[in-house]
Design a protein around this motif. Structure first.
Motif, PDB file in Angstrom:
ATOM      1  N   LEU A 241       0.804  -1.221   0.000  1.00  0.00           N
ATOM      2  CA  LEU A 241       0.000   0.000   0.000  1.00  0.00           C
ATOM      3  C   LEU A 241       0.836   1.270   0.000  1.00  0.00           C
ATOM      4  CD1 LEU A 241      -3.014  -0.827   2.353  1.00  0.00           C
ATOM      5  CD2 LEU A 241      -3.088  -0.340  -0.089  1.00  0.00           C
ATOM      6  N   LEU A 242       2.036   1.224   0.611  1.00  0.00           N
ATOM      7  CA  LEU A 242       2.869   2.419   0.654  1.00  0.00           C
ATOM      8  C   LEU A 242       3.240   2.907  -0.752  1.00  0.00           C
ATOM      9  CD1 LEU A 242       4.498   4.569   2.096  1.00  0.00           C
ATOM     10  CD2 LEU A 242       6.333   2.911   2.431  1.00  0.00           C
TER      11      LEU A 242
ATOM     12  N   PHE B 155      -0.038   4.161  -2.662  1.00  0.00           N
ATOM     13  CA  PHE B 155      -0.489   5.520  -2.359  1.00  0.00           C
ATOM     14  C   PHE B 155       0.463   6.568  -2.943  1.00  0.00           C
ATOM     15  CE2 PHE B 155      -3.229   3.734   1.049  1.00  0.00           C
ATOM     16  CZ  PHE B 155      -4.393   4.452   0.765  1.00  0.00           C
ATOM     17  N   MET B 156       1.767   6.313  -2.873  1.00  0.00           N
ATOM     18  CA  MET B 156       2.738   7.291  -3.361  1.00  0.00           C
ATOM     19  C   MET B 156       2.656   7.462  -4.875  1.00  0.00           C
ATOM     20  SD  MET B 156       6.037   6.394  -0.946  1.00  0.00           S
ATOM     21  CE  MET B 156       7.058   7.691  -1.647  1.00  0.00           C
ATOM     22  N   ASN B 157       2.421   6.367  -5.601  1.00  0.00           N
ATOM     23  CA  ASN B 157       2.391   6.434  -7.064  1.00  0.00           C
ATOM     24  C   ASN B 157       1.054   6.923  -7.607  1.00  0.00           C
ATOM     25  OD1 ASN B 157       4.885   5.081  -8.628  1.00  0.00           O
ATOM     26  ND2 ASN B 157       4.686   4.153  -6.607  1.00  0.00           N
TER      27      ASN B 157
ATOM     28  N   VAL C 228       5.813   9.738   4.471  1.00  0.00           N
ATOM     29  CA  VAL C 228       5.241   9.703   5.818  1.00  0.00           C
ATOM     30  C   VAL C 228       3.732   9.475   5.768  1.00  0.00           C
ATOM     31  CG1 VAL C 228       4.833  11.041   7.910  1.00  0.00           C
ATOM     32  CG2 VAL C 228       7.061  11.138   6.792  1.00  0.00           C
ATOM     33  N   MET C 229       3.045  10.220   4.886  1.00  0.00           N
ATOM     34  CA  MET C 229       1.590  10.070   4.790  1.00  0.00           C
ATOM     35  C   MET C 229       1.217   8.688   4.247  1.00  0.00           C
ATOM     36  SD  MET C 229      -1.240  12.422   2.798  1.00  0.00           S
ATOM     37  CE  MET C 229      -1.189  13.730   4.003  1.00  0.00           C
ATOM     38  N   GLY C 230       1.952   8.216   3.241  1.00  0.00           N
ATOM     39  CA  GLY C 230       1.683   6.881   2.711  1.00  0.00           C
ATOM     40  C   GLY C 230       1.875   5.814   3.771  1.00  0.00           C
ATOM     41  N   GLY C 231       2.925   5.957   4.583  1.00  0.00           N
ATOM     42  CA  GLY C 231       3.154   5.013   5.680  1.00  0.00           C
ATOM     43  C   GLY C 231       2.040   5.060   6.709  1.00  0.00           C
TER      44      GLY C 231
END
Length: 493
Positions: A239-240, A243-245, A252-255
């Motif tokens: 998921l990290l 969300f980033m891509n 930080v937000m993706g984590g």
């Protein structure tokens, strides 16, 4: 009175088991933070492939070794197996600071990855302390130790930054030592304070125990667990970058979003055990698999933009084009309105947005026939796949899987009361393999399709397979039961 005292002792053992499993799960996922930190800070110059292996090796070890550890638990009892596991796994963590190469780091990761087998130990060890009506709740509470992954995600980065203030090059070495010290302490607690219990049939040989694995029911439960646990572990990592891509979030937000998926899924497992006790594991699994089908159907819709043919403009009479502008075409004085392309795309909506315009395909002084196309229509449909809606759906499917994890293991003591360790180990092995192979499958799907949501298509198909397999099996069992009852009534009459 005696029963309440016995139950009180069971609760104490449940607390100790759950606490130990939480710490083990935190250690099992340590490389996800530690290796990323080491590469990010330039302490080790490992390639992407090497990093992938270091992340996957502990998960793989903790998965494939669950079966033999489960067998040992059935044979010798959970106290000694759990204590030995904790004490031995602390050793490679203490040695990890000495690793000066990829190979040495990989070997030590392979060894401390054994903490992942603690699930097979704890399942057999916990269930033996509780009566049938308590099995679901007890195993569900124990399974909350999955939240150890979220604990590492929260605590380990801060500890690494703190340890590296005075010594940026070597400060990280304190983290595996701290984890090893915790494992060592809990191992000693087990040796001195835990009570050993094992199954009533200790005379069974290991080959006799393994004959249980021939049952199709074991593999069916393993398939369920591949979905609800294996895919949970896979998405905890996947998921990290997702969300980033797709949504351009920060690291930080993706984590944080990934943690919002993994933490509730681990904690809700106790509630899943309660529901399994109250309504039956079979009923709960129907709801879990059904919701997995429904939610993955919604999640597989990608953030996308579709451009297709739209309503065009045709000449209303034969003639010569006398003037052309972005908003109008004139044919011998007869005007034809043209919709120009909008400058901005509407985004941020939950629902798809549509825009249409015309693209002029003729020129001034050109002769055209009646009903000839003079401006081609273009329609653009934009589906923003709102990030907050996506996040809510991700959290919901994580919660559903968390409930399902407890329901799967509620089945095992009911169907295999004398082989809890070996069956639990095999089911856990299959689930763990889901955590190892899941990201690999997802990455191949992403490379092949170019679509991030392709992983949810895999989840949808696998959920349907599990649901259909379960329904066919249960329907067959019910028909056989009714036939047996009818034959019994005939004999009595």
């Amino acid at each position: 009175m005696e029963n309440s005292v016995s139950l009180s002792k069971s609760h104490r053992m449940l607390f100790l088991n759950t606490f130990a499993f939480t710490v083990c799960f935190a250690c099992w996922t340590l490389n996800g933070v530690l290796v990323t930190f080491l590469v990010d800070k330039g302490i080790y110059n490992w390639s992407v492939v090497q990093v992938g292996w270091l992340l996957g090796i502990p998960i793989l070890t903790g998965s494939i070794m669950r079966l033999p550890i489960g067998i040992l638990t059935d044979k010798f009892g959970g106290k000694y197996v759990f204590a030995t596991l904790l004490l031995l796994c602390s050793i490679p963590l203490f040695l990890l600071p000495l690793a000066d190469s990829f190979f040495m780091f990989a070997v030590l990761s392979f060894l401390f990855g054994m903490v992942g087998t603690s699930f097979a130990v704890g399942i057999g060890y916990t269930s033996i302390f509780y009566p049938k009506e308590w099995q679901g709740r007890a195993l569900g509470i124990f399974g909350m130790g999955n939240a150890g992954a979220a604990i590492t995600t929260f605590i380990a980065p801060s500890l690494l930054n703190q340890f590296s203030i005075d010594d940026p090059q070597n400060g990280w070495k304190l983290l595996p030592i701290a984890y090893g010290a915790v494992l060592l302490t809990i191992g000693l607690l087990f040796l001195f304070f835990a009570e050993n219990r094992k199954l009533d049939k200790p005379n069974r040989t290991i080959p006799q125990m393994l004959t249980t694995l021939k049952s199709p029911r074991v593999w069916r439960f393993g398939a369920y667990y591949f979905l609800v646990f294996g895919c949970f572990v896979a998405y905890s990592q996947w998921l990290l970058p997702n969300f980033m891509n797709v949504y351009q979030t920060s690291l930080v937000m993706g984590g944080m979003f990934a943690t919002m998926f993994s933490l509730p899924s681990g904690v809700i497992r106790a509630f899943g055990g309660y529901l399994s006790d109250k309504f039956g594991a079979r009923t709960v699994m129907y709801w879990v698999l059904g919701s997995s089908v429904f939610l993955s159907t919604l999640l597989m819709i990608p953030k996308m933009e579709i451009t297709t043919a739209g309503p065009g403009v045709m000449a209303t009479k034969k003639g010569v084009i006398t003037s052309v502008s972005p908003t109008n075409i004139s044919i011998d004085g007869k005007d034809h309105a043209i919709d120009s392309k909008p400058e901005a795309i509407q985004t941020g909506s939950i629902f798809p947005s549509k825009s249409s315009w015309q693209k002029i395909i003729v020129a001034q002084n050109q002769e055209v026939n009646k009903k000839e196309l003079i401006a081609k229509g273009v329609t653009r449909i934009n589906f923003d796949a709102n990030m907050w809606v996506y996040l809510v759906l991700v959290i919901l499917i994580g919660i559903s899987w968390g409930i399902g994890k407890a329901a799967v293991y509620k089945h095992i003591p009911e169907y295999f009361p004398n082989e809890i360790g070996v069956v639990g180990g095999m089911v856990g092995l299959l689930g763990g393999l889901g955590g190892f192979f899941g990201p690999i499958i997802f990455s191949y799907l992403l490379t092949t399709t170019g679509i991030w949501s392709s992983s949810w298509i895999f989840i949808l198909l696998f959920s349907i397979i599990c649901l259909v397999w379960m329904h066919i099996t249960i329907t067959k069992m019910m028909n056989e039961k009714q036939l047996a009852m009818a034959n019994d009534m005939d004999r009595k009459n």
